[in-house]
Design an enzyme around this catalytic site. Structure first.
Site, short mmCIF file in Angstrom:
data_model
loop_
_atom_site.label_atom_id
_atom_site.label_comp_id
_atom_site.label_asym_id
_atom_site.label_seq_id
_atom_site.Cartn_x
_atom_site.Cartn_y
_atom_site.Cartn_z
CE LYS A 163 -4.33 -1.81 1.62
NZ LYS A 163 -5.45 -1.78 2.54
CE LYS B 42 -6.76 -7.88 -0.88
NZ LYS B 42 -6.97 -7.94 0.55
CE LYS C 257 -14.81 -4.11 1.88
NZ LYS C 257 -14.32 -4.06 3.26
#
Ligand code: AMP
Ligand code: TRP
Length: 334
Positions: free
Chosen positions: A111, A194, A197
């Site tokens: 991230k 993956k 969201k």
């Protein structure tokens, strides 16, 4: 006594990966365990959400969990920021967690990317708060998707570090529960990433609230390859997108990939994608209907969360007080 704790972030709406990888297991576990499920809004702050959106999504996620089958009477369902002990225990755990352990976390590295110095301290400290979430209830089992495995290992290290430092066994070390074939659902556009969201393209995921036409369209446009389906799993090697669709279908029907390929081996994707759409619509449409009903009464959702937070505090506060005492903090005079 066995106690389950798990959490989900109110960053964007819940998707099929969350459901098959985590939430459907949470629903099933309610029969056998004392369960605590948490909308982790403090964790969501690490991605700097818009305040109004965060508030709306926290409410909607709680309603989605209820619609998916979390029973707020049997289980404790609450919002993390409404129980102050989470943030407080996270600080205490920060003081038994070496930086090096946090630097190893792949989620932080992914991230933060190349700009680690600009990443928020909250993102770096994220796993410490997660350890506090679980250990605050002396939970014994933590059902999550596979992507959370490294955080769970760290959680055990943090609990162990506390116990060792203070010569106690106060914190039991929780067991990860990575369950079922659906524990890693991948993006519909890239079988190596993956389903998430936060992916900018909505075509990469099936949301819990997508209607039948949207689901059909997303599966129709899902990336595949020109070969028909193989008749056994070995034939899915190197075909990440095909493997993902088989895995999703297997998980929706609670079958193994072997069983799915026995039925669909040799079929073209056009046929298989129709079956997949039917299975996804059958699973999600009733949940979306219940969610629509619940969203008509936002006050009731907030009442449920208030009740959950009261019950959570009753467990957490004494554990936090004992932790502070063990660490040598002076208790307030009563
Ligand atoms: P999050 O959306 O990161 O708050 O995740 C909530 C839960 O869903 C966690 O237990 C995750 O491991 C799980 N989860 C998230 N994305 C996926 C995915 N693509 N496949 C399977 N499980 C997932
Ligand atoms: N980090 C988890 C995720 O992104 C969410 C989470 C926060 C969690 N606290 C937790 C999961 C405690 C299990 C237990 O999926």
């Amino acid at each position: 006594m066995n106690r389950i704790f798990s959490g989900i972030q109110p960053t964007h709406a819940m998707h099929l990966g969350n459901y098959l990888g985590a939430v459907r297991n949470w629903v099933d576990l309610q029969g056998d365990f004392d369960c605590i499920y948490c909308v982790v809004d403090l964790h969501a702050l690490t991605s700097a959400p818009d305040p109004a959106a965060l508030r709306a999504q926290s409410r909607e996620l709680a309603a989605t969990l209820i619609a998916a089958g979390i029973d707020p009477k049997r289980s404790i369902l609450f919002c993390q920021s409404q129980v102050a002990a989470h943030a407080e225990l996270a600080w205490l755990f920060s003081c038994v967690t070496p930086m090096g352990w946090l630097k190893r976390m792949t989620q932080f590295k992914d991230k933060a990317g190349k700009k680690q110095d600009q990443a928020l301290h909250g993102l770096f400290a994220y796993p410490v708060l997660m350890a506090a979430d679980v250990l605050l209830y002396h939970a014994t089992h933590v059902p999550v998707g596979e992507d959370q495995k490294q955080h769970l290992e760290l959680m055990r290290e943090i609990g162990g570090s506390f116990n060792h430092r203070f010569g106690t066994e106060f914190f039991p070390l929780p067991e990860p529960q990575i369950l079922g074939s659906g524990t890693r659902i991948m993006s519909l556009r890239d079988g190596t990433k993956k389903m998430s969201k936060t992916d900018p393209s909505d075509m990469t995921r099936i949301n819990m609230v997508d209607d039948a036409d949207t689901i059909a369209n997303k599966f129709r446009k899902a990336r595949t390859d020109p070969e028909p389906l193989p008749s056994e799993p070995a034939g899915l090697e190197g075909r990440a997108e095909a493997a993902n669709l088989v895995n999703i279908y297997a998980s929706l029907n609670r079958h193994t990939p072997e069983e799915v390929l026995q039925s669909y081996g040799g079929s073209p994707f056009s046929v298989f994608k129709q079956a997949l759409t039917d299975a996804a619509v059958a699973a999600l449409a009733p949940i979306a209907d219940r969610l629509n009903g619940l969203m008509q009464a936002p006050d009731e959702i907030e009442e449920v969360l208030k009740d959950g937070a009261d019950r959570a505090r009753a467990i957490a506060d004494p554990i936090l007080a004992r932790t502070k005492d063990i660490m040598g903090l002076l208790p307030p005079k009563t």
